[in-house]
Write a protein that holds these residues in place. Structure first.
Motif, PDB file in Angstrom:
ATOM      1  N   GLU A 115      14.416  60.842  10.292  1.00 24.06           N
ATOM      2  CA  GLU A 115      14.812  62.239  10.088  1.00 24.06           C
ATOM      3  C   GLU A 115      15.960  62.609  11.029  1.00 24.06           C
ATOM      4  OE1 GLU A 115      11.332  65.059   9.535  1.00 24.06           O
ATOM      5  OE2 GLU A 115      10.323  63.204  10.165  1.00 24.06           O
ATOM      6  N   ALA A 116      15.899  62.089  12.248  1.00 30.23           N
ATOM      7  CA  ALA A 116      16.978  62.342  13.222  1.00 30.23           C
ATOM      8  C   ALA A 116      18.291  61.772  12.704  1.00 30.23           C
ATOM      9  CB  ALA A 116      16.623  61.740  14.568  1.00 30.23           C
TER      10      ALA A 116
ATOM     11  N   GLU B 201      18.877  69.902  16.187  1.00 27.49           N
ATOM     12  CA  GLU B 201      17.676  69.504  15.449  1.00 27.49           C
ATOM     13  C   GLU B 201      17.520  67.981  15.467  1.00 27.49           C
ATOM     14  OE1 GLU B 201      17.849  71.102  11.485  1.00 27.49           O
ATOM     15  OE2 GLU B 201      18.192  73.137  12.229  1.00 27.49           O
ATOM     16  N   ALA B 202      18.631  67.272  15.291  1.00 27.35           N
ATOM     17  CA  ALA B 202      18.592  65.803  15.302  1.00 27.35           C
ATOM     18  C   ALA B 202      18.120  65.288  16.660  1.00 27.35           C
ATOM     19  CB  ALA B 202      19.964  65.237  14.958  1.00 27.35           C
TER      20      ALA B 202
ATOM     21  N   GLN C 185      24.205  64.512   8.854  1.00 25.48           N
ATOM     22  CA  GLN C 185      24.567  65.821   8.300  1.00 25.48           C
ATOM     23  C   GLN C 185      25.497  66.568   9.269  1.00 25.48           C
ATOM     24  OE1 GLN C 185      21.203  68.323   7.401  1.00 25.48           O
ATOM     25  NE2 GLN C 185      22.485  70.003   6.677  1.00 25.48           N
ATOM     26  N   ALA C 186      25.206  66.505  10.556  1.00 23.44           N
ATOM     27  CA  ALA C 186      26.061  67.151  11.558  1.00 23.44           C
ATOM     28  C   ALA C 186      27.457  66.534  11.543  1.00 23.44           C
ATOM     29  CB  ALA C 186      25.450  67.010  12.947  1.00 23.44           C
TER      30      ALA C 186
ATOM     31  N   THR D 212      22.552  71.717  13.686  1.00 20.09           N
ATOM     32  CA  THR D 212      22.033  70.507  13.040  1.00 20.09           C
ATOM     33  C   THR D 212      21.900  69.385  14.060  1.00 20.09           C
ATOM     34  OG1 THR D 212      23.100  71.170  10.980  1.00 20.09           O
ATOM     35  CG2 THR D 212      22.414  68.879  11.145  1.00 20.09           C
TER      36      THR D 212
ATOM     37  N   GLN E 283      19.166  61.319   9.591  1.00 24.88           N
ATOM     38  CA  GLN E 283      19.652  62.155   8.491  1.00 24.88           C
ATOM     39  C   GLN E 283      20.334  63.415   9.015  1.00 24.88           C
ATOM     40  OE1 GLN E 283      16.065  62.773   6.232  1.00 24.88           O
ATOM     41  NE2 GLN E 283      16.272  60.844   5.104  1.00 24.88           N
ATOM     42  N   ARG E 284      19.717  64.036  10.016  1.00 18.74           N
ATOM     43  CA  ARG E 284      20.294  65.271  10.579  1.00 18.74           C
ATOM     44  C   ARG E 284      21.587  64.981  11.338  1.00 18.74           C
ATOM     45  NH1 ARG E 284      19.185  69.443   8.074  1.00 18.74           N
ATOM     46  NH2 ARG E 284      19.118  70.849   9.827  1.00 18.74           N
TER      47      ARG E 284
END
Length: 156
Positions: free
Chosen positions: A70-71, A58-59, A77-78, A55, A73-74
């Protein structure tokens, strides 16, 4: 001479001169945050799960392509997946700094320092945020602490 001392040694006679100086400096600080903060920190890697690591990658990719929201949010999440991840804290702090959400950036970098007090990259990231805020005393404090912890480290 460290960055804060260099900035403090400058003399400006008119307020617009300060703004003209700080505008490109803000861009430089953001670039430095990205350069320093996106490499994995060994203490952070130990605390990451495989899912959090994916994750976080991806960020980083989203941030590098300019997809800031979006970064964020990721990265969040991480951090949820691995709450003691210094890397996730650093990346989220960099994202918040990029968004000019400096209070959130500072809080996130301080969270990373609670996890890994000796993180030179985090100290430098926090110092760079303080430079962006023109709080040179706090910036110098962070840079000095990083240098004190690792005087031979070129990042300190």
């Amino acid at each position: 001479m460290n960055p804060a001392s260099m900035i403090r040694s400058l003399h400006f006679t008119r307020p617009f001169e300060i703004r003209q100086f700080l505008r490109p400096l803000t861009a430089v600080c953001t670039t430095l945050l990205l350069a320093c903060g996106l490499s994995l920190h060994p203490l952070g890697v130990q605390a990451q799960t495989a899912a959090a690591s994916n994750t976080l990658s991806e960020a980083q990719q989203l941030l590098q392509t300019g997809r800031i929201d979006e970064a964020a949010q990721r990265a969040q999440q991480a951090l949820t997946q691995s709450p003691r991840s210094v890397d996730a804290c650093n990346l989220l702090g960099i994202i918040e700094s990029t968004r000019h959400n400096f209070p959130a950036a500072i809080a996130t970098f301080k969270r990373a320092l609670d996890i890994a007090p000796g993180s030179i990259k985090t100290l430098n990231n926090l110092g760079a945020v303080y430079v962006q805020l023109n709080d040179l005393n706090q910036a110098e404090k962070q840079f000095r602490e990083a240098h004190k912890l690792a005087p031979s480290d070129r990042d300190a």
